[in-house]
Design a protein around this motif. Structure first.
Motif, PDB file in Angstrom:
ATOM      1  N   ASP A   1       0.850  -1.188   0.000  1.00 34.06           N
ATOM      2  CA  ASP A   1       0.000   0.000   0.000  1.00 34.06           C
ATOM      3  C   ASP A   1       0.889   1.242   0.000  1.00 34.06           C
ATOM      4  O   ASP A   1       2.025   1.183   0.468  1.00 34.06           O
ATOM      5  CB  ASP A   1      -0.911   0.014   1.228  1.00 34.06           C
ATOM      6  CG  ASP A   1      -2.118   0.913   1.029  1.00 34.06           C
ATOM      7  OD1 ASP A   1      -3.199   0.373   0.725  1.00 34.06           O
ATOM      8  OD2 ASP A   1      -1.985   2.139   1.157  1.00 34.06           O
ATOM      9  N   ALA A   2       0.364   2.340  -0.505  1.00 35.19           N
ATOM     10  CA  ALA A   2       1.107   3.599  -0.500  1.00 35.19           C
ATOM     11  C   ALA A   2       1.247   4.153   0.910  1.00 35.19           C
ATOM     12  O   ALA A   2       2.167   4.914   1.193  1.00 35.19           O
ATOM     13  CB  ALA A   2       0.417   4.622  -1.398  1.00 35.19           C
ATOM     14  N   ASN A   3       0.341   3.756   1.794  1.00 29.32           N
ATOM     15  CA  ASN A   3       0.340   4.207   3.180  1.00 29.32           C
ATOM     16  C   ASN A   3       0.898   3.102   4.075  1.00 29.32           C
ATOM     17  O   ASN A   3       0.416   1.966   4.034  1.00 29.32           O
ATOM     18  CB  ASN A   3      -1.091   4.565   3.590  1.00 29.32           C
ATOM     19  CG  ASN A   3      -1.187   5.057   5.005  1.00 29.32           C
ATOM     20  OD1 ASN A   3      -1.043   4.286   5.949  1.00 29.32           O
ATOM     21  ND2 ASN A   3      -1.448   6.338   5.152  1.00 29.32           N
ATOM     22  N   LYS A   4       1.910   3.428   4.877  1.00 31.37           N
ATOM     23  CA  LYS A   4       2.561   2.423   5.731  1.00 31.37           C
ATOM     24  C   LYS A   4       1.579   1.747   6.686  1.00 31.37           C
ATOM     25  O   LYS A   4       1.594   0.532   6.860  1.00 31.37           O
ATOM     26  CB  LYS A   4       3.702   3.075   6.514  1.00 31.37           C
ATOM     27  CG  LYS A   4       4.425   2.113   7.430  1.00 31.37           C
ATOM     28  CD  LYS A   4       5.705   2.677   8.018  1.00 31.37           C
ATOM     29  CE  LYS A   4       5.545   3.993   8.671  1.00 31.37           C
ATOM     30  NZ  LYS A   4       6.762   4.447   9.371  1.00 31.37           N
ATOM     31  N   MET A   5       0.714   2.530   7.309  1.00 31.01           N
ATOM     32  CA  MET A   5      -0.238   1.946   8.266  1.00 31.01           C
ATOM     33  C   MET A   5      -1.278   1.071   7.577  1.00 31.01           C
ATOM     34  O   MET A   5      -1.752   0.097   8.155  1.00 31.01           O
ATOM     35  CB  MET A   5      -0.914   3.055   9.078  1.00 31.01           C
ATOM     36  CG  MET A   5       0.049   3.747  10.037  1.00 31.01           C
ATOM     37  SD  MET A   5       0.994   2.609  11.106  1.00 31.01           S
ATOM     38  CE  MET A   5      -0.290   1.883  12.077  1.00 31.01           C
ATOM     39  N   MET A   6      -1.631   1.382   6.337  1.00 25.72           N
ATOM     40  CA  MET A   6      -2.589   0.544   5.611  1.00 25.72           C
ATOM     41  C   MET A   6      -1.961  -0.799   5.233  1.00 25.72           C
ATOM     42  O   MET A   6      -2.621  -1.832   5.302  1.00 25.72           O
ATOM     43  CB  MET A   6      -3.105   1.262   4.367  1.00 25.72           C
ATOM     44  CG  MET A   6      -4.065   2.383   4.684  1.00 25.72           C
ATOM     45  SD  MET A   6      -5.500   1.874   5.673  1.00 25.72           S
ATOM     46  CE  MET A   6      -6.271   0.685   4.609  1.00 25.72           C
ATOM     47  N   ALA A   7      -0.689  -0.799   4.860  1.00 27.57           N
ATOM     48  CA  ALA A   7      -0.005  -2.062   4.577  1.00 27.57           C
ATOM     49  C   ALA A   7       0.034  -2.914   5.842  1.00 27.57           C
ATOM     50  O   ALA A   7      -0.233  -4.120   5.809  1.00 27.57           O
ATOM     51  CB  ALA A   7       1.408  -1.800   4.057  1.00 27.57           C
ATOM     52  N   HIS A   8       0.339  -2.278   6.961  1.00 23.82           N
ATOM     53  CA  HIS A   8       0.356  -2.947   8.264  1.00 23.82           C
ATOM     54  C   HIS A   8      -1.037  -3.511   8.600  1.00 23.82           C
ATOM     55  O   HIS A   8      -1.176  -4.657   9.012  1.00 23.82           O
ATOM     56  CB  HIS A   8       0.808  -1.949   9.325  1.00 23.82           C
ATOM     57  CG  HIS A   8       0.674  -2.403  10.730  1.00 23.82           C
ATOM     58  ND1 HIS A   8       1.516  -3.322  11.298  1.00 23.82           N
ATOM     59  CD2 HIS A   8      -0.212  -2.051  11.695  1.00 23.82           C
ATOM     60  CE1 HIS A   8       1.137  -3.530  12.557  1.00 23.82           C
ATOM     61  NE2 HIS A   8       0.096  -2.766  12.813  1.00 23.82           N
ATOM     62  N   GLN A   9      -2.067  -2.721   8.377  1.00 29.34           N
ATOM     63  CA  GLN A   9      -3.433  -3.146   8.686  1.00 29.34           C
ATOM     64  C   GLN A   9      -3.868  -4.317   7.810  1.00 29.34           C
ATOM     65  O   GLN A   9      -4.528  -5.249   8.278  1.00 29.34           O
ATOM     66  CB  GLN A   9      -4.414  -1.979   8.520  1.00 29.34           C
ATOM     67  CG  GLN A   9      -5.820  -2.307   8.950  1.00 29.34           C
ATOM     68  CD  GLN A   9      -5.901  -2.700  10.418  1.00 29.34           C
ATOM     69  OE1 GLN A   9      -5.360  -2.005  11.271  1.00 29.34           O
ATOM     70  NE2 GLN A   9      -6.544  -3.810  10.708  1.00 29.34           N
ATOM     71  N   LYS A  10      -3.503  -4.294   6.540  1.00 31.77           N
ATOM     72  CA  LYS A  10      -3.850  -5.404   5.638  1.00 31.77           C
ATOM     73  C   LYS A  10      -3.242  -6.710   6.147  1.00 31.77           C
ATOM     74  O   LYS A  10      -3.891  -7.755   6.121  1.00 31.77           O
ATOM     75  CB  LYS A  10      -3.356  -5.113   4.228  1.00 31.77           C
ATOM     76  CG  LYS A  10      -4.145  -4.044   3.512  1.00 31.77           C
ATOM     77  CD  LYS A  10      -3.535  -3.786   2.140  1.00 31.77           C
ATOM     78  CE  LYS A  10      -4.249  -2.690   1.387  1.00 31.77           C
ATOM     79  NZ  LYS A  10      -3.658  -2.452   0.058  1.00 31.77           N
ATOM     80  N   ALA A  11      -1.994  -6.647   6.601  1.00 28.43           N
ATOM     81  CA  ALA A  11      -1.343  -7.843   7.146  1.00 28.43           C
ATOM     82  C   ALA A  11      -2.035  -8.298   8.417  1.00 28.43           C
ATOM     83  O   ALA A  11      -2.268  -9.491   8.619  1.00 28.43           O
ATOM     84  CB  ALA A  11       0.137  -7.574   7.406  1.00 28.43           C
ATOM     85  N   ASN A  12      -2.384  -7.354   9.288  1.00 34.98           N
ATOM     86  CA  ASN A  12      -3.092  -7.703  10.528  1.00 34.98           C
ATOM     87  C   ASN A  12      -4.457  -8.306  10.263  1.00 34.98           C
ATOM     88  O   ASN A  12      -4.888  -9.221  10.964  1.00 34.98           O
ATOM     89  CB  ASN A  12      -3.264  -6.472  11.425  1.00 34.98           C
ATOM     90  CG  ASN A  12      -2.055  -6.220  12.283  1.00 34.98           C
ATOM     91  OD1 ASN A  12      -1.221  -7.089  12.487  1.00 34.98           O
ATOM     92  ND2 ASN A  12      -1.953  -5.011  12.783  1.00 34.98           N
ATOM     93  N   ASP A  13      -5.154  -7.808   9.257  1.00 33.07           N
ATOM     94  CA  ASP A  13      -6.486  -8.318   8.935  1.00 33.07           C
ATOM     95  C   ASP A  13      -6.448  -9.797   8.551  1.00 33.07           C
ATOM     96  O   ASP A  13      -7.331 -10.566   8.926  1.00 33.07           O
ATOM     97  CB  ASP A  13      -7.120  -7.515   7.799  1.00 33.07           C
ATOM     98  CG  ASP A  13      -7.523  -6.113   8.222  1.00 33.07           C
ATOM     99  OD1 ASP A  13      -7.552  -5.829   9.442  1.00 33.07           O
ATOM    100  OD2 ASP A  13      -7.798  -5.292   7.321  1.00 33.07           O
ATOM    101  N   LYS A  14      -5.435 -10.194   7.808  1.00 33.07           N
ATOM    102  CA  LYS A  14      -5.351 -11.594   7.369  1.00 33.07           C
ATOM    103  C   LYS A  14      -4.636 -12.483   8.379  1.00 33.07           C
ATOM    104  O   LYS A  14      -4.970 -13.649   8.523  1.00 33.07           O
ATOM    105  CB  LYS A  14      -4.657 -11.680   6.020  1.00 33.07           C
ATOM    106  CG  LYS A  14      -4.652 -13.107   5.493  1.00 33.07           C
ATOM    107  CD  LYS A  14      -4.372 -13.202   4.042  1.00 33.07           C
ATOM    108  CE  LYS A  14      -4.480 -14.660   3.605  1.00 33.07           C
ATOM    109  NZ  LYS A  14      -4.031 -14.845   2.259  1.00 33.07           N
ATOM    110  N   HIS A  15      -3.650 -11.950   9.086  1.00 34.88           N
ATOM    111  CA  HIS A  15      -2.835 -12.737  10.021  1.00 34.88           C
ATOM    112  C   HIS A  15      -2.856 -12.042  11.383  1.00 34.88           C
ATOM    113  O   HIS A  15      -1.856 -11.464  11.816  1.00 34.88           O
ATOM    114  CB  HIS A  15      -1.405 -12.865   9.500  1.00 34.88           C
ATOM    115  CG  HIS A  15      -1.318 -13.556   8.181  1.00 34.88           C
ATOM    116  ND1 HIS A  15      -1.435 -14.914   8.042  1.00 34.88           N
ATOM    117  CD2 HIS A  15      -1.148 -13.068   6.930  1.00 34.88           C
ATOM    118  CE1 HIS A  15      -1.326 -15.231   6.760  1.00 34.88           C
ATOM    119  NE2 HIS A  15      -1.152 -14.122   6.072  1.00 34.88           N
TER     120      HIS A  15
END
Length: 59
Positions: free
Chosen positions: A26-40
């Motif tokens: 993701d272009a946004n660091k926190m959104m990339a982090h959130q996507k990973a948290n959502d799945k794992h």
């Protein structure tokens, strides 16, 4: 794979979940982090910038 990701999404962020090999961009660091948290949810992952050093800014 890294050169292709850098070419396509330079300066974006990638969150990598090492046990599964899944990654989330993701272009946004926190959104990339959130996507990973959502799945794992119960897993530790790392977030890097897609550039030559894997980091942003200077120390």
């Amino acid at each position: 794979m890294r050169p292709n990701l850098i070419e396509e999404d330079y300066g974006w962020y990638i969150a990598v979940e090492p046990d599964s090999g899944d990654y989330f961009i993701d272009a946004n660091k926190m959104m990339a982090h959130q996507k990973a948290n959502d799945k794992h949810l119960n897993s530790i992952h790392c977030v890097f910038c897609l550039n030559e050093t894997g980091a942003t800014g200077r120390i």
